[in-house]
Write an enzyme that holds these catalytic residues in place. Structure first.
Site, PDB file in Angstrom:
ATOM      1  CG  ASP A   1      -2.725   3.500  -2.911  1.00  0.00           C
ATOM      2  OD1 ASP A   1      -3.838   2.929  -2.852  1.00  0.00           O
ATOM      3  OD2 ASP A   1      -2.250   4.141  -1.958  1.00  0.00           O
ATOM      4  CD  GLU A   2      -5.263  -0.699  -0.469  1.00  0.00           C
ATOM      5  OE1 GLU A   2      -5.589  -1.745   0.103  1.00  0.00           O
ATOM      6  OE2 GLU A   2      -5.996   0.296  -0.565  1.00  0.00           O
TER       7      GLU A   2
ATOM      8  CG  ASP B   1      -1.859   1.131   1.322  1.00  0.00           C
ATOM      9  OD1 ASP B   1      -1.851   1.995   0.427  1.00  0.00           O
ATOM     10  OD2 ASP B   1      -2.624   1.178   2.312  1.00  0.00           O
TER      11      ASP B   1
HETATM   12  P1  TTP Z   1      -5.488   5.375   0.498  1.00  0.00           P
HETATM   13  O1  TTP Z   1      -4.528   4.243   0.269  1.00  0.00           O
HETATM   14  O2  TTP Z   1      -6.673   5.125   1.362  1.00  0.00           O
HETATM   15  O3  TTP Z   1      -4.718   6.604   1.176  1.00  0.00           O
HETATM   16  P2  TTP Z   1      -3.268   7.205   0.900  1.00  0.00           P
HETATM   17  O4  TTP Z   1      -2.456   6.353  -0.033  1.00  0.00           O
HETATM   18  O5  TTP Z   1      -3.407   8.631   0.481  1.00  0.00           O
HETATM   19  O6  TTP Z   1      -2.637   7.231   2.349  1.00  0.00           O
HETATM   20  P3  TTP Z   1      -2.110   5.999   3.249  1.00  0.00           P
HETATM   21  O7  TTP Z   1      -0.659   6.295   3.484  1.00  0.00           O
HETATM   22  O8  TTP Z   1      -2.916   6.073   4.496  1.00  0.00           O
HETATM   23  O9  TTP Z   1      -2.321   4.725   2.479  1.00  0.00           O
HETATM   24  O10 TTP Z   1      -6.016   5.924  -0.884  1.00  0.00           O
HETATM   25  C1  TTP Z   1      -5.218   5.959  -2.064  1.00  0.00           C
HETATM   26  C2  TTP Z   1      -5.518   7.207  -2.862  1.00  0.00           C
HETATM   27  O11 TTP Z   1      -6.917   7.264  -3.176  1.00  0.00           O
HETATM   28  C3  TTP Z   1      -5.211   8.487  -2.103  1.00  0.00           C
HETATM   29  O12 TTP Z   1      -3.863   8.909  -2.269  1.00  0.00           O
HETATM   30  C4  TTP Z   1      -6.213   9.461  -2.680  1.00  0.00           C
HETATM   31  C5  TTP Z   1      -7.384   8.615  -3.101  1.00  0.00           C
HETATM   32  N1  TTP Z   1      -8.521   8.734  -2.160  1.00  0.00           N
HETATM   33  C6  TTP Z   1      -9.514   9.680  -2.442  1.00  0.00           C
HETATM   34  O13 TTP Z   1      -9.436  10.379  -3.451  1.00  0.00           O
HETATM   35  N2  TTP Z   1     -10.602   9.777  -1.588  1.00  0.00           N
HETATM   36  C7  TTP Z   1     -10.713   9.006  -0.455  1.00  0.00           C
HETATM   37  O14 TTP Z   1     -11.705   9.146   0.297  1.00  0.00           O
HETATM   38  C8  TTP Z   1      -9.671   8.043  -0.167  1.00  0.00           C
HETATM   39  C9  TTP Z   1      -9.764   7.174   1.054  1.00  0.00           C
HETATM   40  C10 TTP Z   1      -8.603   7.955  -1.049  1.00  0.00           C
HETATM   41 CA    CA Z   2      -2.270   4.106   0.264  1.00  0.00          CA
END
Ligand code: TTP
Ligand code: CA
Length: 394
Positions: free
Chosen positions: A105-106, A9
């Protein structure tokens, strides 16, 4: 031999791409999302901004009040994030042939066979982080464990830039102190009920007899929770072609009534779903909206399109129209919202999993939009569509 599953992730993904490409923004709070004067939401923010309590799906106005003047606000550039995502998934494929991207991103990887090639789980995790850093210059948090649940909780447990291995023998010690909410099936409805019984952690649940859980939660959820509390969960990584549906949802930190927040979040979820579908060369004709209302009432609504799609805007407009068709919108607080796509149009392509096959077989975008609107109109009547589409999509 037990399986070894890895969950990867990326950290603060959109914001990290922005900071990578604009070195002067590194070390500063960076918010990716709506313009700070507007009514939209935060898509994500850098870890520097999270220190102020800002997070995804927070109204941008609330975030702007909390953040210091040096904060950078930037609009999302999905095309660039999607390119980076493709590079990440491609490089992960050089590590293991069994990669399941679950969002932009996962991904899950089956690393069982890699232990002979690379070494122990730590070495595999380090390798994954290194190949990502070399390919795209970003950090990822990685978790390894005997199944998907443990791998995901492991990657979540140390962020950013984490590497967490939970060997089979340590699953119980890892899980026991965790809050009930980490178990799938312990929702907002069941968690308070269990907490009233004095149960707060996974360990508390594990000590309960199966019969008690089935009585409290119902037979199905009770059995599922009983298993998960022991760290028993799905240990397969699904190659793209076996997937039944693609979905994305968000649980809000606080209940939401602002339609703008719902709209922006739905737009984001639709982009994620469309993106994964296009990566897999799929188009689906069934769009499902999922909404959980305060405190725990979950609704799903599906619409069937005349033509299959993997188009973000089509998914968004359909889901938004489904939402608009519900009388409760605007009156009840929403806790969770999401979109799913299923009803695959054709056999998925077996070719390059990560090739950008954004081409949708039938009709132009305009044709498809009209077909969607027609299909929804047929189902719900004309007035709804006019209401649903009153705001010009952008
Ligand atoms: P996430 O993996 O939930 O968050 P992240 O990568 O920004 O942070 P973390 O380090 O906690 O993993 O989401 C991936 C991408 O999806 C994030 O960069 C932006 C987008 N996103 C949105 O646009 N709206 C949302 O509500 C969420 C949860 C994510
Ligand atoms: Ca992430």
């Amino acid at each position: 031999m037990p399986r070894l599953i890895m969950h990867v992730d990326l950290d603060a993904f959109y914001a990290a791409v922005e900071q990578r490409d604009r070195p002067e923004w590194r070390g500063r709070p960076v918010v990716v999302g709506a313009a700070p004067g507007g009514r939209g939401v935060v898509a994500t923010c850098s870890y520097e901004a999270r220190r102020y309590g800002v997070h995804s799906a927070m109204p941008i106005a609330v975030a702007a009040r909390r953040l210091p003047p040096e904060t950078v606000y930037v609009r999302p550039d999905m095309a660039r994030y999607a390119r980076v995502s493709r590079e990440i998934m491609t490089v992960l494929q050089t590590l293991s042939p069994v990669v399941e991207p679950v969002s932009i991103d996962e991904a899950y990887l089956d690393c069982t066979g890699l232990q002979r090639l690379i070494g122990p789980p730590e070495a595999i995790g380090r390798r994954a982080k290194a190949v990502i850093r070399e390919a795209v210059g970003l950090t990822a948090s990685v978790g390894l464990g005997p199944n998907r649940l443990i791998a995901k909780l492991a990657s979540d447990s140390h962020k950013p830039d984490g590497l967490t291995v939970v060997p089979a023998g340590q699953v119980q010690a890892f899980l026991d102190p965790m809050p009930l909410a980490v178990l799938r099936g312990v929702g907002v409805k069941t968690a308070p009920r269990l907490e009233r019984l004095g149960l707060h952690s996974v360990g508390d649940i594990r000590r309960l007899p199966l019969e008690t859980l089935r009585r409290q939660l119902g037979a199905r959820a009770g059995t599922a929770v009983h298993q998960q509390a022991r760290g028993i969960a799905d240990d397969r990584v699904y190659p793209a072609r076996e997937r039944q549906s693609i979905s994305k949802e968000t649980t809000f930190g606080t209940d939401v009534t602002d339609p703008e927040v719902l709209r922006e979040t739905l737009r984001w979820a639709a982009q994620e779903v469309g993106y994964v579908a296009r990566q897999e060369g799929r188009a689906g004709s069934v769009v499902t909206l999922k909404v959980r209302l305060h405190p725990f009432e979950t609704h799903t609504r599906s619409g069937t399109l005349r033509a299959a799609t993997a188009d973000d805007r089509m998914l968004f407009r359909t889901a938004w129209a489904l939402l608009q068709a519900e009388h409760w919108l605007g009156r009840r607080a929403v806790r969770l919202i999401g979109v799913g796509l299923s009803g695959w149009h054709s056999e998925p392509e077996q070719g390059d999993l990560f090739a950008d096959s954004g081409v949708i077989p039938e009709g132009s975008d305009a044709d498809r939009l009209h077909e969607t609107l027609d299909a929804i109109r047929d189902k719900f009547g004309k007035g709804m569509i006019q209401r649903g589409m009153a705001r010009p999509p952008s």
